[in-house]
Motif scaffolding. Structure first.
Motif, PDB file in Angstrom:
ATOM      1  N   LEU A 169       0.988  -1.097  -0.103  1.00  0.00           N
ATOM      2  CA  LEU A 169      -0.147   0.074   0.018  1.00  0.00           C
ATOM      3  C   LEU A 169       0.716   1.131   0.122  1.00  0.00           C
ATOM      4  CD1 LEU A 169      -2.735  -0.961   2.829  1.00  0.00           C
ATOM      5  CD2 LEU A 169      -2.866  -1.071   0.144  1.00  0.00           C
ATOM      6  N   SER A 170       0.302   2.070  -0.687  1.00  0.00           N
ATOM      7  CA  SER A 170       1.187   3.550  -0.560  1.00  0.00           C
ATOM      8  C   SER A 170       0.921   4.070   0.846  1.00  0.00           C
ATOM      9  CB  SER A 170       0.510   4.391  -1.612  1.00  0.00           C
ATOM     10  OG  SER A 170      -1.006   5.023  -1.054  1.00  0.00           O
ATOM     11  N   ASP A 171       1.790   4.954   1.099  1.00  0.00           N
ATOM     12  CA  ASP A 171       1.752   5.724   2.449  1.00  0.00           C
ATOM     13  C   ASP A 171       0.238   6.518   2.851  1.00  0.00           C
ATOM     14  OD1 ASP A 171       4.267   4.955   3.049  1.00  0.00           O
ATOM     15  OD2 ASP A 171       5.123   6.896   2.601  1.00  0.00           O
ATOM     16  N   SER A 172      -0.183   6.824   1.771  1.00  0.00           N
ATOM     17  CA  SER A 172      -1.580   7.573   1.901  1.00  0.00           C
ATOM     18  C   SER A 172      -2.595   6.528   2.028  1.00  0.00           C
ATOM     19  CB  SER A 172      -1.990   8.439   0.906  1.00  0.00           C
ATOM     20  OG  SER A 172      -2.176   7.775  -0.410  1.00  0.00           O
ATOM     21  N   ALA A 173      -2.683   5.405   1.260  1.00  0.00           N
ATOM     22  CA  ALA A 173      -3.544   4.281   1.579  1.00  0.00           C
ATOM     23  C   ALA A 173      -3.313   3.854   2.934  1.00  0.00           C
ATOM     24  CB  ALA A 173      -3.334   3.328   0.607  1.00  0.00           C
ATOM     25  N   LYS A 174      -2.016   3.493   3.613  1.00  0.00           N
ATOM     26  CA  LYS A 174      -1.836   3.099   4.658  1.00  0.00           C
ATOM     27  C   LYS A 174      -2.545   3.955   5.949  1.00  0.00           C
ATOM     28  CE  LYS A 174       2.453   0.531   3.865  1.00  0.00           C
ATOM     29  NZ  LYS A 174       3.866   0.579   4.034  1.00  0.00           N
ATOM     30  N   ALA A 175      -2.481   5.047   5.417  1.00  0.00           N
ATOM     31  CA  ALA A 175      -2.925   6.303   6.504  1.00  0.00           C
ATOM     32  C   ALA A 175      -4.288   5.957   6.557  1.00  0.00           C
ATOM     33  CB  ALA A 175      -2.448   7.520   6.158  1.00  0.00           C
ATOM     34  N   GLY A 176      -4.959   5.797   5.531  1.00  0.00           N
ATOM     35  CA  GLY A 176      -6.264   5.779   5.195  1.00  0.00           C
ATOM     36  C   GLY A 176      -6.744   4.435   6.003  1.00  0.00           C
ATOM     37  N   LYS A 177      -6.218   3.509   5.777  1.00  0.00           N
ATOM     38  CA  LYS A 177      -6.616   2.130   6.349  1.00  0.00           C
ATOM     39  C   LYS A 177      -6.572   2.281   7.962  1.00  0.00           C
ATOM     40  CE  LYS A 177      -5.689  -2.820   6.787  1.00  0.00           C
ATOM     41  NZ  LYS A 177      -4.895  -3.984   6.367  1.00  0.00           N
ATOM     42  N   GLU A 178      -5.537   2.998   8.380  1.00  0.00           N
ATOM     43  CA  GLU A 178      -5.489   3.240   9.950  1.00  0.00           C
ATOM     44  C   GLU A 178      -6.640   3.957  10.336  1.00  0.00           C
ATOM     45  OE1 GLU A 178      -2.469   4.979  13.152  1.00  0.00           O
ATOM     46  OE2 GLU A 178      -1.779   3.937  11.429  1.00  0.00           O
ATOM     47  N   ILE A 179      -7.125   4.963   9.671  1.00  0.00           N
ATOM     48  CA  ILE A 179      -8.140   5.813  10.057  1.00  0.00           C
ATOM     49  C   ILE A 179      -9.555   5.176  10.009  1.00  0.00           C
ATOM     50  CG2 ILE A 179      -9.621   7.940   9.280  1.00  0.00           C
ATOM     51  CD1 ILE A 179      -7.055   9.006   8.339  1.00  0.00           C
ATOM     52  N   ALA A 180      -9.461   4.182   8.740  1.00  0.00           N
ATOM     53  CA  ALA A 180     -11.002   3.504   8.505  1.00  0.00           C
ATOM     54  C   ALA A 180     -10.983   2.382   9.740  1.00  0.00           C
ATOM     55  CB  ALA A 180     -10.855   2.814   7.224  1.00  0.00           C
ATOM     56  N   PHE A 181      -9.898   1.761   9.986  1.00  0.00           N
ATOM     57  CA  PHE A 181      -9.914   0.705  10.955  1.00  0.00           C
ATOM     58  C   PHE A 181      -9.829   1.026  12.454  1.00  0.00           C
ATOM     59  CE2 PHE A 181      -9.999  -2.054   7.570  1.00  0.00           C
ATOM     60  CZ  PHE A 181      -9.299  -3.252   7.797  1.00  0.00           C
ATOM     61  N   GLY A 182      -9.432   2.311  12.679  1.00  0.00           N
ATOM     62  CA  GLY A 182      -9.524   2.894  13.901  1.00  0.00           C
ATOM     63  C   GLY A 182     -10.874   3.110  14.745  1.00  0.00           C
ATOM     64  N   ARG A 183     -10.675   3.176  15.791  1.00  0.00           N
ATOM     65  CA  ARG A 183     -12.053   3.382  16.643  1.00  0.00           C
ATOM     66  C   ARG A 183     -12.401   4.845  16.953  1.00  0.00           C
ATOM     67  NH1 ARG A 183     -14.741  -0.753  19.465  1.00  0.00           N
ATOM     68  NH2 ARG A 183     -14.397  -2.494  18.426  1.00  0.00           N
ATOM     69  N   GLY A 184     -11.295   5.730  16.346  1.00  0.00           N
ATOM     70  CA  GLY A 184     -11.854   7.059  16.397  1.00  0.00           C
ATOM     71  C   GLY A 184     -12.761   7.818  15.427  1.00  0.00           C
ATOM     72  N   ALA A 185     -11.967   8.743  14.869  1.00  0.00           N
ATOM     73  CA  ALA A 185     -12.955   9.576  13.748  1.00  0.00           C
ATOM     74  C   ALA A 185     -13.711   8.702  12.779  1.00  0.00           C
ATOM     75  CB  ALA A 185     -12.248  10.562  13.289  1.00  0.00           C
ATOM     76  N   GLY A 186     -12.512   7.914  11.877  1.00  0.00           N
ATOM     77  CA  GLY A 186     -13.018   7.235  10.987  1.00  0.00           C
ATOM     78  C   GLY A 186     -14.131   5.987  11.109  1.00  0.00           C
ATOM     79  N   ASN A 187     -13.334   5.113  11.876  1.00  0.00           N
ATOM     80  CA  ASN A 187     -14.231   3.966  12.529  1.00  0.00           C
ATOM     81  C   ASN A 187     -15.341   3.316  11.409  1.00  0.00           C
ATOM     82  OD1 ASN A 187     -14.903   1.958  14.223  1.00  0.00           O
ATOM     83  ND2 ASN A 187     -16.371   3.607  15.503  1.00  0.00           N
ATOM     84  N   CYS A 188     -14.757   3.052  10.405  1.00  0.00           N
ATOM     85  CA  CYS A 188     -15.707   2.630   9.218  1.00  0.00           C
ATOM     86  C   CYS A 188     -16.059   1.085   9.590  1.00  0.00           C
ATOM     87  CB  CYS A 188     -15.057   2.497   7.783  1.00  0.00           C
ATOM     88  SG  CYS A 188     -14.294   4.063   7.319  1.00  0.00           S
ATOM     89  N   LEU A 189     -15.270   0.345  10.387  1.00  0.00           N
ATOM     90  CA  LEU A 189     -15.610  -0.968  10.583  1.00  0.00           C
ATOM     91  C   LEU A 189     -16.918  -1.023  11.409  1.00  0.00           C
ATOM     92  CD1 LEU A 189     -12.181  -2.675  10.837  1.00  0.00           C
ATOM     93  CD2 LEU A 189     -14.082  -3.411   9.394  1.00  0.00           C
ATOM     94  N   ALA A 190     -17.318  -0.018  12.160  1.00  0.00           N
ATOM     95  CA  ALA A 190     -18.362   0.172  12.949  1.00  0.00           C
ATOM     96  C   ALA A 190     -19.769  -0.203  12.262  1.00  0.00           C
ATOM     97  CB  ALA A 190     -18.528   1.305  13.743  1.00  0.00           C
ATOM     98  N   CYS A 191     -19.749  -0.020  10.779  1.00  0.00           N
ATOM     99  CA  CYS A 191     -20.896  -0.110  10.192  1.00  0.00           C
ATOM    100  C   CYS A 191     -20.666  -0.950   8.548  1.00  0.00           C
ATOM    101  CB  CYS A 191     -21.376   1.221   9.688  1.00  0.00           C
ATOM    102  SG  CYS A 191     -22.015   2.365  10.970  1.00  0.00           S
ATOM    103  N   HIS A 192     -19.347  -1.162   8.332  1.00  0.00           N
ATOM    104  CA  HIS A 192     -19.299  -1.840   7.073  1.00  0.00           C
ATOM    105  C   HIS A 192     -18.225  -2.834   7.510  1.00  0.00           C
ATOM    106  CE1 HIS A 192     -20.531   1.672   4.655  1.00  0.00           C
ATOM    107  NE2 HIS A 192     -20.122   2.335   5.528  1.00  0.00           N
ATOM    108  N   GLN A 193     -18.491  -4.038   6.445  1.00  0.00           N
ATOM    109  CA  GLN A 193     -17.466  -5.031   6.283  1.00  0.00           C
ATOM    110  C   GLN A 193     -16.273  -4.712   5.305  1.00  0.00           C
ATOM    111  OE1 GLN A 193     -19.350  -8.590   4.882  1.00  0.00           O
ATOM    112  NE2 GLN A 193     -20.705  -8.500   6.838  1.00  0.00           N
ATOM    113  N   MET A 194     -15.207  -4.911   5.625  1.00  0.00           N
ATOM    114  CA  MET A 194     -14.006  -4.602   4.788  1.00  0.00           C
ATOM    115  C   MET A 194     -13.010  -5.820   5.035  1.00  0.00           C
ATOM    116  SD  MET A 194     -13.268  -0.613   5.260  1.00  0.00           S
ATOM    117  CE  MET A 194     -12.299  -0.663   6.724  1.00  0.00           C
TER     118      MET A 194
END
Length: 121
Positions: A29-54
């Motif tokens: 993954l590119s650095d930006s994609a890694k940063a995006g994954k961290e946000i998406a998987f994190g329980r903070g601001a992104g937290n995409c996993l709270a609602c979505h399967q990935m």
């Protein structure tokens, strides 16, 4: 709360303890994609996993659609950016997805990083 021993165990396993698990297969993954994954998987601001399967997501939610084939589903990158900034424009005022950009939950850079990651799915 992660203890020092817990953080050391996560690091030894190749995982981040900032609230987001980074799989060992993320080297491509590119650095930006890694940063995006961290946000998406994190329980903070992104937290995409709270609602979505990935892919690689543990305990994923089932409220929103699975986040797969995102580049095919949103061939125009700006359409996906717009959904993250304010999903009400596409899905209406009754959507339960937060307006991450409109409410200042995520910055434009964070949204761009998440889109970079989603485009790898």
């Amino acid at each position: 709360m992660i203890t020092t021993a817990g953080a050391a165990a996560l690091l030894a396993a190749g995982m981040s303890f900032s609230g987001a698990a980074m799989a060992q297969g993320d080297e491509g993954l590119s650095d930006s994609a890694k940063a995006g994954k961290e946000i998406a998987f994190g329980r903070g601001a992104g937290n995409c996993l709270a609602c979505h399967q990935m892919e690689d997501g543990n305990l994923a939610g089932n409220i929103g659609p699975a986040l797969i084939a995102m580049k095919a589903r949103y061939p125009d990158r700006e359409d996906l950016v717009a959904v993250l900034k304010d999903p009400r424009d596409k899905f209406g005022d009754q959507t339960i997805m937060p307006p991450f950009g409109a409410n200042g939950i995520l910055s434009d850079e964070e949204i761009s990083n998440i889109v970079d990651y989603l485009y790898t799915l």
